[in-house]
Design a protein around this motif. Structure first.
Motif, PDB file in Angstrom:
ATOM      1  N   HIS A   1      10.017  -9.646  -3.452  1.00 24.79           N
ATOM      2  CA  HIS A   1       9.318  -8.999  -2.349  1.00 24.79           C
ATOM      3  C   HIS A   1       9.220  -9.985  -1.194  1.00 24.79           C
ATOM      4  CE1 HIS A   1       8.021  -5.590  -4.853  1.00 24.79           C
ATOM      5  NE2 HIS A   1       7.678  -6.466  -5.785  1.00 24.79           N
ATOM      6  N   ASP A   2       8.710  -9.507  -0.084  1.00 27.65           N
ATOM      7  CA  ASP A   2       8.319 -10.401   1.000  1.00 27.65           C
ATOM      8  C   ASP A   2       6.846 -10.731   0.802  1.00 27.65           C
ATOM      9  OD1 ASP A   2      10.808 -10.547   2.154  1.00 27.65           O
ATOM     10  OD2 ASP A   2      10.429  -8.995   3.637  1.00 27.65           O
TER      11      ASP A   2
ATOM     12  N   ASN B   1       1.983  -8.507  -0.233  1.00 27.55           N
ATOM     13  CA  ASN B   1       3.381  -8.242   0.110  1.00 27.55           C
ATOM     14  C   ASN B   1       3.487  -7.472   1.413  1.00 27.55           C
ATOM     15  OD1 ASN B   1       4.277  -9.480  -2.252  1.00 27.55           O
ATOM     16  ND2 ASN B   1       4.195  -7.575  -3.427  1.00 27.55           N
ATOM     17  N   ASP B   2       4.488  -7.839   2.198  1.00 25.62           N
ATOM     18  CA  ASP B   2       4.739  -7.187   3.476  1.00 25.62           C
ATOM     19  C   ASP B   2       5.635  -5.975   3.261  1.00 25.62           C
ATOM     20  OD1 ASP B   2       5.097  -6.507   6.113  1.00 25.62           O
ATOM     21  OD2 ASP B   2       6.283  -8.269   6.639  1.00 25.62           O
ATOM     22  N   LYS B   3       5.090  -4.786   3.517  1.00 18.03           N
ATOM     23  CA  LYS B   3       5.830  -3.527   3.488  1.00 18.03           C
ATOM     24  C   LYS B   3       6.406  -3.199   2.115  1.00 18.03           C
ATOM     25  CE  LYS B   3       6.833  -3.645   8.408  1.00 18.03           C
ATOM     26  NZ  LYS B   3       7.851  -3.640   9.484  1.00 18.03           N
ATOM     27  N   SER B   4       5.740  -3.669   1.093  1.00 16.56           N
ATOM     28  CA  SER B   4       5.979  -3.203  -0.271  1.00 16.56           C
ATOM     29  C   SER B   4       4.659  -3.318  -1.007  1.00 16.56           C
ATOM     30  CB  SER B   4       7.079  -4.009  -0.970  1.00 16.56           C
ATOM     31  OG  SER B   4       6.720  -5.364  -1.093  1.00 16.56           O
TER      32      SER B   4
ATOM     33  N   ASP C   1       3.375   0.779   1.072  1.00 19.66           N
ATOM     34  CA  ASP C   1       4.014   0.276   2.285  1.00 19.66           C
ATOM     35  C   ASP C   1       3.098  -0.515   3.205  1.00 19.66           C
ATOM     36  OD1 ASP C   1       6.492   1.438   1.640  1.00 19.66           O
ATOM     37  OD2 ASP C   1       5.801   3.380   2.373  1.00 19.66           O
ATOM     38  N   ASN C   2       1.942  -0.955   2.720  1.00 20.97           N
ATOM     39  CA  ASN C   2       1.050  -1.722   3.586  1.00 20.97           C
ATOM     40  C   ASN C   2       1.656  -3.083   3.917  1.00 20.97           C
ATOM     41  OD1 ASN C   2      -1.288  -0.568   4.580  1.00 20.97           O
ATOM     42  ND2 ASN C   2      -2.364  -0.699   2.624  1.00 20.97           N
ATOM     43  N   PRO C   3       1.621  -3.496   5.176  1.00 16.67           N
ATOM     44  CA  PRO C   3       2.093  -4.832   5.549  1.00 16.67           C
ATOM     45  C   PRO C   3       0.990  -5.864   5.329  1.00 16.67           C
ATOM     46  CG  PRO C   3       1.493  -3.601   7.508  1.00 16.67           C
ATOM     47  CD  PRO C   3       1.229  -2.688   6.345  1.00 16.67           C
ATOM     48  N   SER C   4       0.823  -6.293   4.076  1.00 13.12           N
ATOM     49  CA  SER C   4      -0.257  -7.223   3.732  1.00 13.12           C
ATOM     50  C   SER C   4       0.185  -8.657   3.983  1.00 13.12           C
ATOM     51  CB  SER C   4      -0.676  -7.037   2.276  1.00 13.12           C
ATOM     52  OG  SER C   4      -1.240  -5.752   2.071  1.00 13.12           O
TER      53      SER C   4
ATOM     54  N   ASN D   1      -4.235  -6.818   6.465  1.00  9.53           N
ATOM     55  CA  ASN D   1      -3.005  -6.078   6.752  1.00  9.53           C
ATOM     56  C   ASN D   1      -2.635  -6.171   8.225  1.00  9.53           C
ATOM     57  OD1 ASN D   1      -2.740  -5.293   4.075  1.00  9.53           O
ATOM     58  ND2 ASN D   1      -3.913  -3.403   4.371  1.00  9.53           N
TER      59      ASN D   1
ATOM     60  N   SER E   1      -2.274  -2.520  10.308  1.00  6.26           N
ATOM     61  CA  SER E   1      -2.762  -1.419   9.491  1.00  6.26           C
ATOM     62  C   SER E   1      -4.208  -1.727   9.116  1.00  6.26           C
ATOM     63  CB  SER E   1      -1.889  -1.246   8.242  1.00  6.26           C
ATOM     64  OG  SER E   1      -2.306  -0.131   7.473  1.00  6.26           O
TER      65      SER E   1
END
Length: 403
Positions: free
Chosen positions: A223-224, A245-248, A273-276, A296, A299
């Motif tokens: 993941h990112d 995780n970014d977008k996962s 899909d949260n960009p954490s 996030n 978001s």
């Protein structure tokens, strides 16, 4: 109960904490030298989106959830993405270590009066450093620093107890590491490291107690991952890892007690899909199970309430939808309920006071918008006094989460 340390482990992005508090041995911290009540302060790691950098900032707490006017930590102007607080020189004043991208990492020495007396380089490395964690990784009683680098080997810098450091590679890995957390993952008693990586597997590096490490993948997940926090999130006594995780979907990986992780699962499978960018662990509702707060980017920040068995139920922290990089947890007002400070880009940083049931009431921390990537909480505006047998690097009373 006074508290003196939060070592935020960050990636700008809060990832892990170490603190003296009710879950540790309180006898070693006997109070503040000035006799004043506890008032936690916050240090922000700042960056600039267009120029050569920005000054890092210190905001002194009032003890009731508010903060006085904020001042520059120093005349330094860097792109700082991580910050950790700890006692790195020989006095009783909290110091700050900053992770800088494109310039040498820096340590700023607290004066015990609400400021920092001077700053110095940590080693001579110039890298894309995004995260920093403090802990005892070799055999002495001096705090050491572990830095997460994006695109170059991660670094461990061994402290000499006087504010100086000697640095070397953690391993030969050249990962894209953005977050770092320290904790005890195996039975060896030595501090181990977990790195949050983008574009590759997250990595765990088991310490040998002398400043060396042996590294391997946390899992087959790719993941990112931008941040990681360590804590006991399921029913056993093995340290677990929560990744932002970014977008996962954010992930929790369950420790096996031998330095590895037995399995990983989704923190919130209904919200993939949260960009954490940041994560912190602590007890934000009324039960004894660890909860997770995620910062996030673009978001709603989220709080995920743990059930004590490794599962979470998530909800928005507030109606804010900001460019959040990091989050720090601690008690910033006068009650015993855990609060959150969010580091935000292009907006005022936010303080959210917990209600003890998993809810928060949020407000701007100050009126000026900055680009903040990380936050660390601690008592900067005081001199701390300890039991006679306390040493500045002593972690015997530290826990891996905020009570």
């Amino acid at each position: 109960m006074p508290r003196y340390l939060q070592a935020w482990i960050v990636g700008g992005l809060l990832v892990s904490s170490m603190a003296v508090g009710t879950s540790g041995d309180p006898s070693r911290l006997t109070g503040r030298a000035d006799g004043a009540p506890e008032a936690l302060d916050v240090v922000f790691a700042n960056f600039d989106t267009v120029g050569p950098g920005a000054p890092n900032r210190l905001c002194l707490g009032t003890g009731d959830g508010g903060f006085t006017a904020c001042d520059d930590v120093s005349a330094d102007s860097h792109d700082s993405f991580g910050v950790a607080l700890g006692l790195v020189d020989g006095d009783q004043h909290l110091d700050a270590v900053f992770a800088n991208s494109g310039t040498v990492n820096r340590v700023c020495f607290g004066d015990g009066a609400g400021g920092f007396s001077s700053c110095a380089d940590v080693g001579a490395d110039v890298a894309a450093t995004i995260g920093v964690a403090l802990g005892l990784v070799d055999g002495d009683a001096h705090l050491d620093a572990v830095f997460a680098n994006n695109g170059s080997p991660n670094r461990v810098c061994l402290g000499d107890g006087l504010g100086g450091f000697s640095c070397s590679n953690v391993s030969a890995d050249r990962e894209s590491s953005l977050g770092v957390a320290l904790g005890h993952l195996d039975a060896g008693g030595d501090l181990d490291v977990v790195f949050a990586n983008i574009g590759g597997a997250n990595r765990v590096c088991l310490g040998d107690g002398m400043g060396g490490f042996s590294c391997f993948d946390v899992s087959a997940d790719i993941h990112d991952s931008r941040a990681v926090a360590l804590g006991l999130v399921d029913a056993d006594v093995n340290m677990d890892a929560v990744f932002a995780n970014d977008k996962s979907v954010n992930r929790v990986c369950f420790g096996n007690g031998a330095g590895g992780f037995s399995s990983c699962g989704d923190v919130d499978p209904l919200d993939p899909d949260n960009p954490s960018f940041g994560v912190a662990l602590g007890h934000v509702d009324g039960d004894p199970s660890l909860d997770a707060v995620f910062g996030n980017f673009g978001s709603f920040d989220q709080v995920c309430l743990g059930d004590g068995a490794g599962a979470f139920t998530c909800q928005d922290v507030s109606a804010d939808s900001l460019l959040t990089f990091g989050v720090a947890l601690d008690h910033v007002d006068g009650d015993a309920l855990l609060d959150a400070v969010f580091s935000v880009s292009n907006h005022q940083n936010r303080v959210c006071l917990g209600d003890g049931l998993g809810g928060f009431s949020c407000a701007d921390l100050r009126t000026t918008a900055e680009h903040s990537a990380a936050a660390a909480l601690g008592e900067i505006g005081s001199t701390l006094i300890f039991a006679d047998d306390f040493e500045s690097g002593d972690t015997s009373a530290w826990s891996n989460t905020v009570p």
